[in-house]
Design a protein around this motif. Sequence first.
Motif, PDB file in Angstrom:
ATOM      1  N   GLN A 188       0.837  -1.203   0.000  1.00 34.17           N
ATOM      2  CA  GLN A 188       0.000   0.000   0.000  1.00 34.17           C
ATOM      3  C   GLN A 188       0.873   1.254   0.000  1.00 34.17           C
ATOM      4  O   GLN A 188       0.576   2.234  -0.697  1.00 34.17           O
ATOM      5  N   GLU A 189       1.947   1.219   0.777  1.00 27.92           N
ATOM      6  CA  GLU A 189       2.886   2.354   0.792  1.00 27.92           C
ATOM      7  C   GLU A 189       3.534   2.527  -0.586  1.00 27.92           C
ATOM      8  O   GLU A 189       3.734   3.652  -1.066  1.00 27.92           O
ATOM      9  N   ALA A 215       2.689  14.591  -0.457  1.00 30.44           N
ATOM     10  CA  ALA A 215       4.040  14.303   0.044  1.00 30.44           C
ATOM     11  C   ALA A 215       4.090  14.468   1.563  1.00 30.44           C
ATOM     12  O   ALA A 215       4.705  13.658   2.268  1.00 30.44           O
ATOM     13  N   HIS A 216       3.443  15.500   2.057  1.00 27.82           N
ATOM     14  CA  HIS A 216       3.425  15.770   3.503  1.00 27.82           C
ATOM     15  C   HIS A 216       2.812  14.595   4.264  1.00 27.82           C
ATOM     16  O   HIS A 216       3.326  14.181   5.314  1.00 27.82           O
ATOM     17  N   HIS A 249       6.625   6.987   5.837  1.00 25.94           N
ATOM     18  CA  HIS A 249       6.813   6.185   4.634  1.00 25.94           C
ATOM     19  C   HIS A 249       8.267   5.748   4.498  1.00 25.94           C
ATOM     20  O   HIS A 249       9.194   6.489   4.860  1.00 25.94           O
ATOM     21  N   TYR A 250       8.456   4.508   3.971  1.00 25.74           N
ATOM     22  CA  TYR A 250       9.819   3.963   3.892  1.00 25.74           C
ATOM     23  C   TYR A 250      10.733   4.767   2.961  1.00 25.74           C
ATOM     24  O   TYR A 250      11.955   4.700   3.061  1.00 25.74           O
ATOM     25  N   ASP A 251      10.145   5.542   2.040  1.00 31.10           N
ATOM     26  CA  ASP A 251      10.962   6.350   1.123  1.00 31.10           C
ATOM     27  C   ASP A 251      10.704   7.841   1.359  1.00 31.10           C
ATOM     28  O   ASP A 251      10.754   8.642   0.413  1.00 31.10           O
ATOM     29  N   ALA A 252      10.452   8.192   2.621  1.00 32.56           N
ATOM     30  CA  ALA A 252      10.081   9.574   2.957  1.00 32.56           C
ATOM     31  C   ALA A 252      11.151  10.580   2.539  1.00 32.56           C
ATOM     32  O   ALA A 252      10.828  11.687   2.092  1.00 32.56           O
TER      33      ALA A 252
END
Length: 363
Positions: A187-188, A253-254, A261-264
């Motif tokens: 999902q992320e 994005a915020h 998120h793992y790729d924040a």
Amino acid sequence: SLAVEDTGKDLVSVEALQRRHQNLERELGPVEEKLQKLSSQAEQVMVTHPRDSQQVTRKQAEIKAMWDKVKTKAGARKSQLEAAHKLQEFHTDSRDLLSWAGEMKATLTVDELAKDANHAEELIEKHEEKKAELDSHEDRFEALLVLGKQMLSASRNAPEVRERMKQLTQERQGLRAAWAARNDQLQECLQLQIFNREAEQVEGLLGAQEAFLANEDLGSALDTAETLLKRQEEFEGQVASQEDRVAALSDQAHKLINAGHYDAACVAARRDAILSRRQKVKDLCTGRRLKLNDSVAFRKFKRNADEVTAWMNEKLQIAGDESYKDPTNLSGKLQKHQAFEAELAKNKDSIDEMTLTANTLCR
């Protein structure tokens, strides 16, 4: 055969022993019929030979006791084999289920991530299919755990059953946790790819806008300068109309960043780059519009200045006319000169305004 304690080492051997015992039970059927006939004969003997009744009765009791012992052992052996069959069935089914669980868990712990939104949706769809497969095995887990509890109730000394039940419970919980963890990851990933897809489109728009603003042509004539200014105003309207879209991308994005998120980090970097380019486009719009306004103003000034210069040259010729020296028709010449001075006075404000415009443009 009834004294044998062997209960088999696996399901196949237990079933073989059960078939052998069933054959034995069928063999006991005719024996019981013979015993019934023998009992009838004994009754007759006691009638015809009363003096032997005591001996016959004692013999009957011995035979009956022996027969009861055989039937008791047969029943016990049958129960023993049924319990053994249930145990081996439990071990076989649980071993198969644990093997399936191990394979399923391996597919749930892969690190494959999608490269685009469509691929992410495909992975989620496949993952949902695995959920359906997990659900389809719930009844098997439940049935085996119920069976295990029954065997534990029947025999407290069953460490293998207790250990296997522990494994089943752990694998069952582990599969659920692995599916949930993978589902969160997918999902992320989908949310990231949706963000990336929108970011790519916005970046494409920014690239086109930057290319438009790279044009340094300010128009070589008034009509071209005015056309360029009109295009610039229309362009800025398009840029302004995309404000909500860029704001929505920033909000997206915020949310990803705040959700951990793992790729924040990459999301934040891409958002910041887009916002920076967006601001630069706005600044370039302002700068180009000012230049085009100046260009239009200059072209208007030049046009007006050319017209005034031509008019002034014309008036200079009139002012340099020496026909006034001829004394004839002085009254007419005076009226003409007064009209000339009135025209000069009338155009003074326009000339002053042009001078002011020139000073403004030169600053």
